[in-house]
Scaffold this motif. Structure first.
Motif, short mmCIF file in Angstrom:
data_model
loop_
_atom_site.label_atom_id
_atom_site.label_comp_id
_atom_site.label_asym_id
_atom_site.label_seq_id
_atom_site.Cartn_x
_atom_site.Cartn_y
_atom_site.Cartn_z
N LYS A 22 57.00 -17.70 51.40
CA LYS A 22 56.80 -18.14 50.00
C LYS A 22 56.41 -19.60 49.92
O LYS A 22 55.67 -20.00 49.03
N ASP A 23 56.98 -20.41 50.82
CA ASP A 23 56.72 -21.86 50.80
C ASP A 23 56.70 -22.39 52.23
O ASP A 23 57.75 -22.68 52.80
N SER A 24 55.52 -22.53 52.78
CA SER A 24 55.39 -22.96 54.18
C SER A 24 55.75 -24.43 54.38
O SER A 24 55.84 -24.90 55.51
N THR A 25 55.98 -25.16 53.29
CA THR A 25 56.35 -26.57 53.41
C THR A 25 57.86 -26.78 53.26
O THR A 25 58.33 -27.92 53.23
N ASP A 26 58.62 -25.71 53.18
CA ASP A 26 60.07 -25.80 53.06
C ASP A 26 60.67 -26.05 54.44
O ASP A 26 60.91 -25.11 55.21
N LEU A 37 64.17 -26.28 45.72
CA LEU A 37 63.89 -24.85 45.59
C LEU A 37 64.15 -24.38 44.17
O LEU A 37 64.99 -24.90 43.46
N ASN A 54 64.95 -18.94 44.69
CA ASN A 54 64.87 -19.28 46.11
C ASN A 54 66.17 -19.92 46.59
O ASN A 54 66.56 -19.71 47.73
#
Length: 156
Positions: free
Chosen positions: A50-54, A17, A21
């Motif tokens: 913000k980040d769908s792959t987190d 991140l 973040n």
């Protein structure tokens, strides 16, 4: 001590991140560990947007949703986290627990069997082995069920 361990774990999970973040992630974790599930859920939702792959944000979002009683969203987000990191024992264990609390023992047992293969030292318990054995018996796989029951008895 618990909070210190949580912070260390979260730092490992969020190493990719950005600094901003990461701060938001740690703040959300603080809310979660304090039992402030709604603000934590909102923060993890924003991080996920913000980040769908987190996968870590999805995992903690799921834990918040579970704590707030939204089992359906919790399952959806846990499944997504597991799909992003299929070998993460924390994600798999949380999903197995969710299934178990919903009475979905067969699905829980399949995940427990995977966890047992990934980390035998952590998941080779009489309960886990019996859960898997019961599922094997339901699948009419008697010889495998018997092996798991025998292992559970050895430990117990």
């Amino acid at each position: 001590m618990r909070k210190t361990l949580l912070y260390l774990t979260f730092l490992l999970l969020c190493s990719t991140l950005s600094a901003q973040n990461e701060t938001a992630f740690i703040d959300a974790v603080q809310h979660f560990s304090d039992g402030d599930y709604k603000p934590a859920e909102e923060m993890f939702s924003m991080l996920h947007a913000k980040d769908s792959t987190d996968d870590a944000a999805l995992y903690y979002l799921s834990l918040c949703e579970y704590s707030l009683g939204d089992k359906s969203s919790s399952e959806k987000h846990l499944l997504k986290a597991c799909s992003l990191d299929s070998l993460n024992c924390w994600y798999l264990s949380a999903l197995a627990s969710l299934y178990n609390t919903q009475g979905r023992q067969a699905e829980s047992a399949r995940l427990c069997e995977k966890l047992l293969k990934l980390k035998p030292a952590s998941y080779r318990t009489p309960y886990t082995l019996t859960l898997i054995a019961d599922n094997k018996l339901n699948e009419q796989n008697d010889s495998t069920a018997l092996r798991y029951y025998e292992q559970a008895l050895e430990i117990d």
